[in-house]
Motif scaffolding. Structure first.
Motif, PDB file in Angstrom:
ATOM      1  N   ARG A 171       8.801   5.943   2.752  1.00 41.56           N
ATOM      2  CA  ARG A 171      10.030   6.098   1.972  1.00 41.56           C
ATOM      3  C   ARG A 171      11.165   5.302   2.607  1.00 41.56           C
ATOM      4  O   ARG A 171      11.274   5.227   3.835  1.00 41.56           O
ATOM      5  CB  ARG A 171      10.419   7.574   1.875  1.00 41.56           C
ATOM      6  CG  ARG A 171       9.418   8.420   1.100  1.00 41.56           C
ATOM      7  CD  ARG A 171       9.790   9.899   1.164  1.00 41.56           C
ATOM      8  NE  ARG A 171       8.945  10.705   0.292  1.00 41.56           N
ATOM      9  CZ  ARG A 171       7.758  11.217   0.644  1.00 41.56           C
ATOM     10  NH1 ARG A 171       7.275  10.979   1.868  1.00 41.56           N
ATOM     11  NH2 ARG A 171       7.049  11.918  -0.208  1.00 41.56           N
ATOM     12  N   GLN A 211       9.570   3.480  -2.568  1.00 39.79           N
ATOM     13  CA  GLN A 211       8.457   4.295  -2.094  1.00 39.79           C
ATOM     14  C   GLN A 211       7.178   3.460  -2.167  1.00 39.79           C
ATOM     15  O   GLN A 211       6.861   2.918  -3.220  1.00 39.79           O
ATOM     16  CB  GLN A 211       8.297   5.565  -2.923  1.00 39.79           C
ATOM     17  CG  GLN A 211       9.456   6.534  -2.809  1.00 39.79           C
ATOM     18  CD  GLN A 211       9.160   7.879  -3.446  1.00 39.79           C
ATOM     19  OE1 GLN A 211       8.648   8.796  -2.811  1.00 39.79           O
ATOM     20  NE2 GLN A 211       9.476   8.000  -4.721  1.00 39.79           N
ATOM     21  N   ASP A 235       2.426  12.621   4.644  1.00 40.54           N
ATOM     22  CA  ASP A 235       1.761  12.216   3.413  1.00 40.54           C
ATOM     23  C   ASP A 235       1.620  10.696   3.461  1.00 40.54           C
ATOM     24  O   ASP A 235       2.119  10.057   4.391  1.00 40.54           O
ATOM     25  CB  ASP A 235       2.504  12.712   2.170  1.00 40.54           C
ATOM     26  CG  ASP A 235       3.862  12.053   1.968  1.00 40.54           C
ATOM     27  OD1 ASP A 235       4.240  11.181   2.780  1.00 40.54           O
ATOM     28  OD2 ASP A 235       4.556  12.412   0.996  1.00 40.54           O
ATOM     29  N   PRO A 236       0.941  10.071   2.503  1.00 37.32           N
ATOM     30  CA  PRO A 236       0.700   8.628   2.603  1.00 37.32           C
ATOM     31  C   PRO A 236       1.853   7.744   2.145  1.00 37.32           C
ATOM     32  O   PRO A 236       1.677   6.536   1.995  1.00 37.32           O
ATOM     33  CB  PRO A 236      -0.516   8.426   1.665  1.00 37.32           C
ATOM     34  CG  PRO A 236      -1.029   9.777   1.325  1.00 37.32           C
ATOM     35  CD  PRO A 236       0.138  10.681   1.420  1.00 37.32           C
ATOM     36  N   ILE A 237       3.046   8.301   1.915  1.00 30.72           N
ATOM     37  CA  ILE A 237       4.136   7.545   1.303  1.00 30.72           C
ATOM     38  C   ILE A 237       5.150   7.087   2.352  1.00 30.72           C
ATOM     39  O   ILE A 237       5.669   7.899   3.126  1.00 30.72           O
ATOM     40  CB  ILE A 237       4.841   8.392   0.226  1.00 30.72           C
ATOM     41  CG1 ILE A 237       3.847   8.802  -0.862  1.00 30.72           C
ATOM     42  CG2 ILE A 237       6.000   7.616  -0.385  1.00 30.72           C
ATOM     43  CD1 ILE A 237       4.422   9.748  -1.896  1.00 30.72           C
ATOM     44  N   SER A 281      -0.867   4.022   9.951  1.00 33.19           N
ATOM     45  CA  SER A 281      -1.303   5.288   9.364  1.00 33.19           C
ATOM     46  C   SER A 281      -2.555   5.820  10.051  1.00 33.19           C
ATOM     47  O   SER A 281      -3.312   5.084  10.700  1.00 33.19           O
ATOM     48  CB  SER A 281      -1.572   5.097   7.865  1.00 33.19           C
ATOM     49  OG  SER A 281      -2.197   6.224   7.288  1.00 33.19           O
ATOM     50  N   GLY A 292       8.315   7.739   7.616  1.00 30.90           N
ATOM     51  CA  GLY A 292       6.997   8.167   7.148  1.00 30.90           C
ATOM     52  C   GLY A 292       6.590   9.445   7.849  1.00 30.90           C
ATOM     53  O   GLY A 292       7.104   9.774   8.926  1.00 30.90           O
ATOM     54  N   SER A 347       3.028   3.534  -1.513  1.00 33.62           N
ATOM     55  CA  SER A 347       2.008   4.588  -1.451  1.00 33.62           C
ATOM     56  C   SER A 347       0.584   4.056  -1.416  1.00 33.62           C
ATOM     57  O   SER A 347      -0.303   4.615  -2.046  1.00 33.62           O
ATOM     58  CB  SER A 347       2.177   5.532  -2.648  1.00 33.62           C
ATOM     59  OG  SER A 347       2.157   4.799  -3.869  1.00 33.62           O
ATOM     60  N   SER A 348       0.341   2.974  -0.655  1.00 35.25           N
ATOM     61  CA  SER A 348      -1.015   2.421  -0.580  1.00 35.25           C
ATOM     62  C   SER A 348      -1.850   2.996   0.556  1.00 35.25           C
ATOM     63  O   SER A 348      -3.061   2.790   0.593  1.00 35.25           O
ATOM     64  CB  SER A 348      -0.947   0.898  -0.437  1.00 35.25           C
ATOM     65  OG  SER A 348      -0.448   0.311  -1.621  1.00 35.25           O
ATOM     66  N   HIS A 349      -1.214   3.688   1.508  1.00 33.91           N
ATOM     67  CA  HIS A 349      -1.988   4.327   2.576  1.00 33.91           C
ATOM     68  C   HIS A 349      -2.776   5.510   2.022  1.00 33.91           C
ATOM     69  O   HIS A 349      -2.463   6.039   0.947  1.00 33.91           O
ATOM     70  CB  HIS A 349      -1.067   4.808   3.700  1.00 33.91           C
ATOM     71  CG  HIS A 349      -0.613   3.720   4.629  1.00 33.91           C
ATOM     72  ND1 HIS A 349      -1.489   3.024   5.432  1.00 33.91           N
ATOM     73  CD2 HIS A 349       0.617   3.228   4.888  1.00 33.91           C
ATOM     74  CE1 HIS A 349      -0.801   2.142   6.148  1.00 33.91           C
ATOM     75  NE2 HIS A 349       0.470   2.237   5.828  1.00 33.91           N
TER      76      HIS A 349
END
Length: 403
Positions: free
Chosen positions: A308, A323, A304-306, A348, A301, A325-327
């Motif tokens: 991976r 992937q 960005d909020p993803i 995060s 990580g 992407s909830s952050h």
């Protein structure tokens, strides 16, 4: 014999279509329901399905205490109503549907936070007996359960940015490692990441009395006992990254993985000192961990909020296999569960820690214990999630049931 089950959701939609299902599980009795098929409303979500399973268990065992369950259809977790799931996956509801149930994975309670004097920047929960933390007050700390600080690691003159518990393998004393923004490493013989874009391998010689010593103060009532430790020197340097190395893991003796602000994940051969493979994702990376199926998946990580996840066993592509992407902000930490192929956590700058299962795109649980950026997170004892952040707290969320 078929059965009809009434649930609260069924009562809300009396005209809901019914589907025939058969519940199955790898759980042992008394958590195993009868194998006959039953008719249930198609509008049930996992909460309604959990109610059905608990009702079935209570019918067999009146002393059964209800507990939450998760549900899998064709290996994927159900995160919408049953009808929506079947429609989205193109699964026919005309035949008996097999649904597997497992224990729900989510923290059951949050313990009182352990307060630091500044930002909590690093945490390691790999030893079941204690938690190791690093802090912006230049100190490392060792914590027992219940928020009791037993040792202070004093010697750095800059923020402690990384910590690691070195496996003891039955030795009387456990060695721990700390890295600091004062550009020094303390008490370790494993690899480290650096702001000079290199990775250094370190070895300490415990018999070298001429080595520089740092101080570990052991808190025992009002007495403080100093235990001297030795510094070591770099024996090898791995060169290849073009910006600072933000995270390094050494899961196998022969292989090191690193993440960097140069947007790359690199795999290194320790013996040859060479870069074996590169993965580029287009974002500066802050964290990396290795785990999942075969302990081969790479999670990372960054800016960005993803979150991976790559599978390096699939050559010819650098596309992530998952992937999440909830952050809502940059990801600062990620960590696989050491006994599960499916579960990992992420932390995060949005102040949240999320628990993930590869079998669904949505987080299993969102831990909202911090009121500011979360800088680090780890598993502890297999059933607790620990995290630290800008609010100067070490938080422990326990009762996570991983199967």
């Amino acid at each position: 014999m078929d059965m009809n089950i009434e649930t609260p959701e069924d009562q809300n939609e009396e005209n809901s279509r019914r589907v025939q299902v058969r519940f199955k599980t790898k759980l042992k009795p008394p958590q195993k329901v009868p194998s006959n098929s039953i008719a249930i409303p198609s509008n049930l979500t996992r909460f309604g399905l959990s109610s059905v399973v608990n009702n079935l268990l209570q019918a067999v065992n009146p002393e059964w205490k209800s507990e939450p369950f998760d549900f899998l259809i064709n290996g994927e977790l159900v995160r919408m109503s049953l009808e929506q799931f079947l429609l989205a996956k193109g699964i026919s509801a005309e035949k008996v549907l097999e649904i597997e149930y497992i224990k729900a994975v989510a923290p059951q309670k949050e313990e009182e936070p352990s307060l630091h004097d500044d930002w909590v920047s690093a945490v390691d929960g790999s030893n079941p007996g204690f938690i190791l933390t690093g802090c912006y007050d230049n100190l490392g700390r060792v914590w027992k359960a219940g928020g009791v600080c037993t040792h202070i690691l004093e010697g750095h003159c800059g923020a402690v940015s990384s910590v690691n518990i070195i496996k003891s393998d039955g030795l009387k004393y456990v060695t721990v490692a700390t890295a600091s923004k004062d550009q020094t490493l303390r008490l370790w013989k494993v690899c480290s990441g650096s702001w000079d874009c290199t990775i250094s391998l370190w070895r300490t010689n415990d018999s070298d009395a001429a080595g520089n010593q740092v101080s570990i103060k052991k808190r025992k009532g009002n007495n403080q006992v100093e235990e001297p430790q030795l510094e070591g020197e770099a024996i090898s340097t791995l060169v290849g990254h073009t910006q600072c190395v933000s995270s390094v893991v050494w899961p196998q003796q022969e292989t090191i993985y690193s993440a960097s602000w140069d947007h790359s994940v690199r795999t290194w051969d320790v013996e040859m000192g060479k870069d074996l493979s590169d993965i580029f994702c287009g974002k500066a990376l802050n964290c990396i961990d290795i785990g999942g199926e075969g302990s081969a998946l790479i999670a990372a990580g960054g800016s960005d909020p993803i979150l991976r996840i790559w599978d390096p066993r699939k050559p010819g592509t650098s596309a992530p296999v998952f992937q999440f992407s909830s952050h809502n902000s940059w990801i600062s930490a990620c960590k696989w569960h050491n006994k599960s192929w499916f579960h990992l956590i992420s932390a995060s700058y949005d102040g949240k820690v999320m628990l993930w299962d590869l079998r669904t795109a949505w987080p299993l649980s969102v831990i909202d214990s911090h009121k500011d950026k979360v800088l680090c997170a780890d598993w502890w004892r297999g059933d607790s999630v620990i995290s630290g952040g800008v609010d100067s707290k070490l938080c422990v969320s326990s009762g996570v049931s991983i199967q």
